[in-house]
Design a protein around this motif. Sequence first.
Motif, PDB file in Angstrom:
ATOM      1  N   PRO A 163     -13.071  -3.092   8.939  1.00 52.96           N
ATOM      2  CA  PRO A 163     -12.788  -3.733   7.660  1.00 52.96           C
ATOM      3  C   PRO A 163     -13.992  -3.754   6.728  1.00 52.96           C
ATOM      4  O   PRO A 163     -13.857  -3.623   5.519  1.00 52.96           O
ATOM      5  N   SER A 215      -5.357   5.807   5.134  1.00 54.92           N
ATOM      6  CA  SER A 215      -6.504   6.697   5.195  1.00 54.92           C
ATOM      7  C   SER A 215      -6.047   8.138   5.021  1.00 54.92           C
ATOM      8  O   SER A 215      -5.031   8.539   5.571  1.00 54.92           O
ATOM      9  N   SER A 233      -5.282   9.787   8.240  1.00 55.89           N
ATOM     10  CA  SER A 233      -4.303   9.228   9.165  1.00 55.89           C
ATOM     11  C   SER A 233      -3.117  10.157   9.405  1.00 55.89           C
ATOM     12  O   SER A 233      -2.877  11.106   8.662  1.00 55.89           O
ATOM     13  N   ILE A 259     -11.363   2.805   7.124  1.00 53.77           N
ATOM     14  CA  ILE A 259     -10.867   1.895   8.140  1.00 53.77           C
ATOM     15  C   ILE A 259     -10.081   2.689   9.166  1.00 53.77           C
ATOM     16  O   ILE A 259      -9.049   3.281   8.845  1.00 53.77           O
ATOM     17  N   GLY A 262     -14.473  -0.473   5.103  1.00 54.58           N
ATOM     18  CA  GLY A 262     -13.497  -0.229   4.063  1.00 54.58           C
ATOM     19  C   GLY A 262     -14.012  -0.566   2.680  1.00 54.58           C
ATOM     20  O   GLY A 262     -13.636   0.059   1.702  1.00 54.58           O
ATOM     21  N   SER A 318      -6.079   2.472   9.548  1.00 52.13           N
ATOM     22  CA  SER A 318      -5.258   2.367   8.349  1.00 52.13           C
ATOM     23  C   SER A 318      -4.309   3.528   8.128  1.00 52.13           C
ATOM     24  O   SER A 318      -4.690   4.694   8.239  1.00 52.13           O
ATOM     25  N   ASP A 350       0.820  -1.210   0.000  1.00 51.89           N
ATOM     26  CA  ASP A 350       0.000   0.000   0.000  1.00 51.89           C
ATOM     27  C   ASP A 350       0.853   1.259   0.000  1.00 51.89           C
ATOM     28  O   ASP A 350       0.506   2.252  -0.621  1.00 51.89           O
ATOM     29  N   HIS A 376      -9.387   2.130   2.144  1.00 55.27           N
ATOM     30  CA  HIS A 376      -8.727   2.328   3.431  1.00 55.27           C
ATOM     31  C   HIS A 376      -9.215   3.582   4.139  1.00 55.27           C
ATOM     32  O   HIS A 376      -8.988   3.737   5.338  1.00 55.27           O
ATOM     33  N   ASP A 408      -9.246  -9.055  12.511  1.00 59.65           N
ATOM     34  CA  ASP A 408      -8.009  -9.378  11.807  1.00 59.65           C
ATOM     35  C   ASP A 408      -7.258 -10.530  12.465  1.00 59.65           C
ATOM     36  O   ASP A 408      -6.682 -11.370  11.776  1.00 59.65           O
TER      37      ASP A 408
END
Lengths: 233, 233
Positions: free
Chosen positions: B109, A122, A125, A116, B112, A119, A57, A113, B31
């Motif tokens: 998740p 994101s 983030s 989420i 997402g 993540s 990613d 993402h 997860d």
Amino acid sequence: MLPERNSTKARRTRANIIESALSLFREQGFDQATMREVADRAGLAVGAAYYHFRTKDEILLALYESTIDDALERARFKSAKSADFADRVKDTLEFKLSLLKPFRDFLGPLAGHALIPGSALSPFSDESSEIRAREMQLFSSIIHGSSLKVASEFKQHLPRLLWLYQMSVIAFWLRDTSTGQSRTLRLISISLSLIMKLFAVTRVPVLRQANGLILSLLELTEPDNSEKQAACA
Amino acid sequence: MLPERNSTKARRTRANIIESALSLFREQGFDQATMREVADRAGLAVGAAYYHFRTKDEILLALYESTIDDALERARFKSAKSADFADRVKDTLEFKLSLLKPFRDFLGPLAGHALIPGSALSPFSDESSEIRAREMQLFSSIIHGSSLKVASEFKQHLPRLLWLYQMSVIAFWLRDTSTGQSRTLRLISISLSLIMKLFAVTRVPVLRQANGLILSLLELTEPDNSEKQAACA
DNA sequence: CCTTAAACTCGAACCTGTTCAGATATTTGC
DNA sequence: GCAAATATCTGAACAGGTTCGAGTTTAAGG
């Protein structure tokens, strides 16, 4: 955090990996392309790729960053043509979408993402805070260079709001199956007209009573003041 | 598509898997829990789990669905207490969030998938159209049972709009780190006040000129009319 | 019952992102 | 130029989601 990786060699290898990844992602899409293929095409072993990028990613993020980087400058120039706020925003968004177009097909998985919570990819983030700040800066310059009239108490929130608006447009664009994403273009122009009307309304005396509500909503959605209470304890 | 899987045995096995998954997800998070563990706890081999569910995510979706299912009925009852539109929506949203609370940690998740264009798990996808329809139906009943006054041309779009609003609230809630997600509660109450004001404004003669814009925006974002042009050809 | 097809289950194998214990290359201090 | 330190790279191994060919069970028809 990863070590420095700032030597000439590291930079070249990184660029090499990004280039291989880009072509592979274009050919097969993000999910189909494997890290082994990316490394192979770059003439490296998988481990080397993971030495320079923490995850698959992250390569995509770097790809996005390297594309958007110089684009921001061009967008700033582009938007300067008119003093009208709506025109400036419209130009910028359309320009950005045109830049993102080649990636559209494999940007979807990345978009996933966004919602989420933990993540790194994101757009909300910490990891992407730098690029987010740069984008907001662009919006700041768009605002300040324009003839926009809006209730003064909103000014400080506008860049973030505009950024959020941009994200929504991109989310819509990613799922827009109309030919050439023409639907998104209409969305931009209609929603911008509405936004301008809304801005105008915030200055009408009778309706200003709603401004307090809007303001508290804006403050509520601000990302960084979640620790204010904790700091008091 | 998967075969029928409607026999008593299949239903029982599915329920069994869902139950094991739920407890495991609760204990370890989505997860961390592996499919092998889920299958083990259900007394099955992995293959069996994959016979009943296409992916791990699909188990989560089924989990969500089975929770939301009877909840919808209770929500309808709950919202009927007041005739005030905002109160009804508020009650419903708060009730839904309270139901989702136990899943909050591992719902990420699933969220997402919302933005990923092709995903079967997206709440916008064809695959989840059934549950979406059921949710919108709830909103329909909330609207019709209330004393809401809004420009008539918007009526038909309200359920979808409300559903979209709900999705936004949930997205915010998922990322809300304030204690007890109190911030989301404030978000709901403030945004609802604003929405009510906005509804009122759509009926003010001077401002009705904006209604046309809003309407075209609503039609533009409607999901199913993307093939209208194709049908003409 | 027995046959047979469909439904169901098994678990080894596969795939791919990721890690890691070591090479190999490069830089630094002398 | 050389040795230690550091940066870079290797590829086998690991982990966990998913597939698949081969069994086993169940249901229906006779």
